[in-house]
Design an enzyme around this catalytic site. Structure first.
Site, short mmCIF file in Angstrom:
data_model
loop_
_atom_site.label_atom_id
_atom_site.label_comp_id
_atom_site.label_asym_id
_atom_site.label_seq_id
_atom_site.Cartn_x
_atom_site.Cartn_y
_atom_site.Cartn_z
N ASP A 67 46.35 46.93 52.63
CA ASP A 67 45.21 46.12 52.21
C ASP A 67 45.39 44.64 52.53
O ASP A 67 46.48 44.20 52.90
CB ASP A 67 44.93 46.31 50.70
CG ASP A 67 46.20 46.38 49.87
OD1 ASP A 67 47.25 45.88 50.33
OD2 ASP A 67 46.15 46.93 48.76
N ASN A 135 46.02 49.85 36.38
CA ASN A 135 44.87 50.72 36.11
C ASN A 135 44.92 51.98 36.98
O ASN A 135 43.95 52.73 37.04
CB ASN A 135 43.55 49.96 36.33
CG ASN A 135 43.40 49.47 37.77
OD1 ASN A 135 44.21 49.80 38.63
ND2 ASN A 135 42.36 48.69 38.02
N HIS A 137 45.41 51.98 40.28
CA HIS A 137 44.98 51.84 41.68
C HIS A 137 46.16 52.02 42.64
O HIS A 137 47.29 51.73 42.31
CB HIS A 137 44.21 50.53 41.93
CG HIS A 137 45.02 49.28 41.93
ND1 HIS A 137 44.53 48.07 41.47
CD2 HIS A 137 46.27 49.00 42.36
CE1 HIS A 137 45.44 47.14 41.63
NE2 HIS A 137 46.51 47.67 42.15
N GLU A 142 40.27 51.11 43.46
CA GLU A 142 40.14 50.90 42.03
C GLU A 142 39.52 52.13 41.36
O GLU A 142 38.76 52.87 41.99
CB GLU A 142 39.24 49.68 41.77
CG GLU A 142 39.77 48.37 42.34
CD GLU A 142 40.84 47.72 41.47
OE1 GLU A 142 41.65 48.44 40.86
OE2 GLU A 142 40.87 46.48 41.42
C1 F6R Z 1 49.53 46.03 47.38
C2 F6R Z 1 48.75 47.10 46.76
C3 F6R Z 1 48.63 47.25 45.28
C4 F6R Z 1 49.95 47.04 44.54
C5 F6R Z 1 49.75 47.22 43.04
C6 F6R Z 1 51.03 46.97 42.26
O1 F6R Z 1 49.47 46.13 48.78
O2 F6R Z 1 48.16 47.84 47.47
O3 F6R Z 1 48.16 48.55 45.01
O4 F6R Z 1 50.91 47.94 45.02
O5 F6R Z 1 48.76 46.34 42.59
O6 F6R Z 1 51.39 45.63 42.39
P1 F6R Z 1 52.79 45.07 41.88
O7 F6R Z 1 53.84 45.68 42.73
O8 F6R Z 1 52.69 43.58 42.10
O9 F6R Z 1 52.91 45.46 40.45
#
Ligand code: F6R
Length: 241
Positions: A67, A135, A137, A142
């Protein structure tokens, strides 16, 4: 699902880096799916260490990131392009033209998503690294009543913007939109490596791995994939059986 719980984050990082590096050793032109956020930082640091120790070359590897925020230039230090260069690409021998992220500055975001999907359709990602949102994702898919299969533009949920605000000077600077690979593309990877750490992830880890399969917890769809390896530290895994 193969669930591994590590006593320390360092052990988790070492295991994940070893698995990714072994993938490249066994298949020098491997395709890696990469993630950003805080979870992979230690993993990338270990991969760089292994590269510096001459254990591995990434010269033939291709990477696809999950992403990217919409509206941030790649030289903005909060963009995921910047993050990847800063934490991995600039420290290893992977040619820049073999590293792909969605372009969040594209004039036509729809066309950008279609192009990213075209590239992804031509090959299979060997190992897809995933973090886990609070959440549920994965990528920026989402929770919702339905999820997109392919790459698409997503409006970030308030909780995701709040969680990511820690990286920005103020909440106003956190982008509202992102481009993300869809769940369909993620599930096409040969092997998926889902990593989560910290007590704040324990509840969602439990829901994603043992709860019902539902688009309201996007990571729960990983239960349908035949080769998922889940790497947790003790805190993130503490609510599992
Ligand atoms: C990042 C991504 C997100 C993160 C998720 C967890 O490329 O796709 O899904 O992996 O938000 O983020 P952290 O590791 O910062 O807790």
């Amino acid at each position: 699902m193969d669930i591994k719980i590590f006593n320390t984050t360092q052990e988790l990082d070492a295991f994940a880096a070893e698995l990714l590096v072994n993938t490249v050793k066994n298949k020098p032109n491997a395709i890696l799916g990469l993630a950003t956020g805080s979870t992979p930082l230690g993993i990338y640091a270990k991969m760089v260490e292994k590269y510096n120790n001459k254990e591995v070359s990434f010269a033939e590897v291709t990477t696809y990131n999950l992403d990217e925020y919409v509206g941030l230039q790649s030289d903005n230090d909060q963009s995921y392009a910047y993050y990847m260069n800063d934490n991995l690409f600039s420290h290893i021998d992977i040619p820049a033209e073999q590293t792909f992220l969605p372009n969040g500055m594209a004039g036509d975001l729809g066309a950008e998503c279609a192009e990213y999907d075209q590239k992804l359709l031509k090959q299979q990602v060997d190992v897809q690294l995933l973090g886990l949102g609070h959440n549920g994702h994965i990528g920026f898919n989402e929770p919702d009543k339905e999820l997109s299969g392919g790459t698409h533009v997503v409006k970030l949920k308030a909780e995701t913007r709040e969680a990511n605000a820690r990286f920005f000077a103020s909440m106003d600077e956190v982008p509202e939109l992102a481009i993300t690979m869809g769940v369909g593309s993620i599930l096409k990877a040969h092997t998926i490596l889902l990593a989560a750490r910290g007590a704040d992830k324990a509840e969602i880890v439990k829901q994603a791995l043992t709860g019902p399969i539902t688009t309201e917890v996007p990571a729960s769809l990983l239960q349908l994939h035949p080769r998922v390896i889940v790497l947790l530290d003790r805190e993130a895994g503490r609510m599992l059986g």
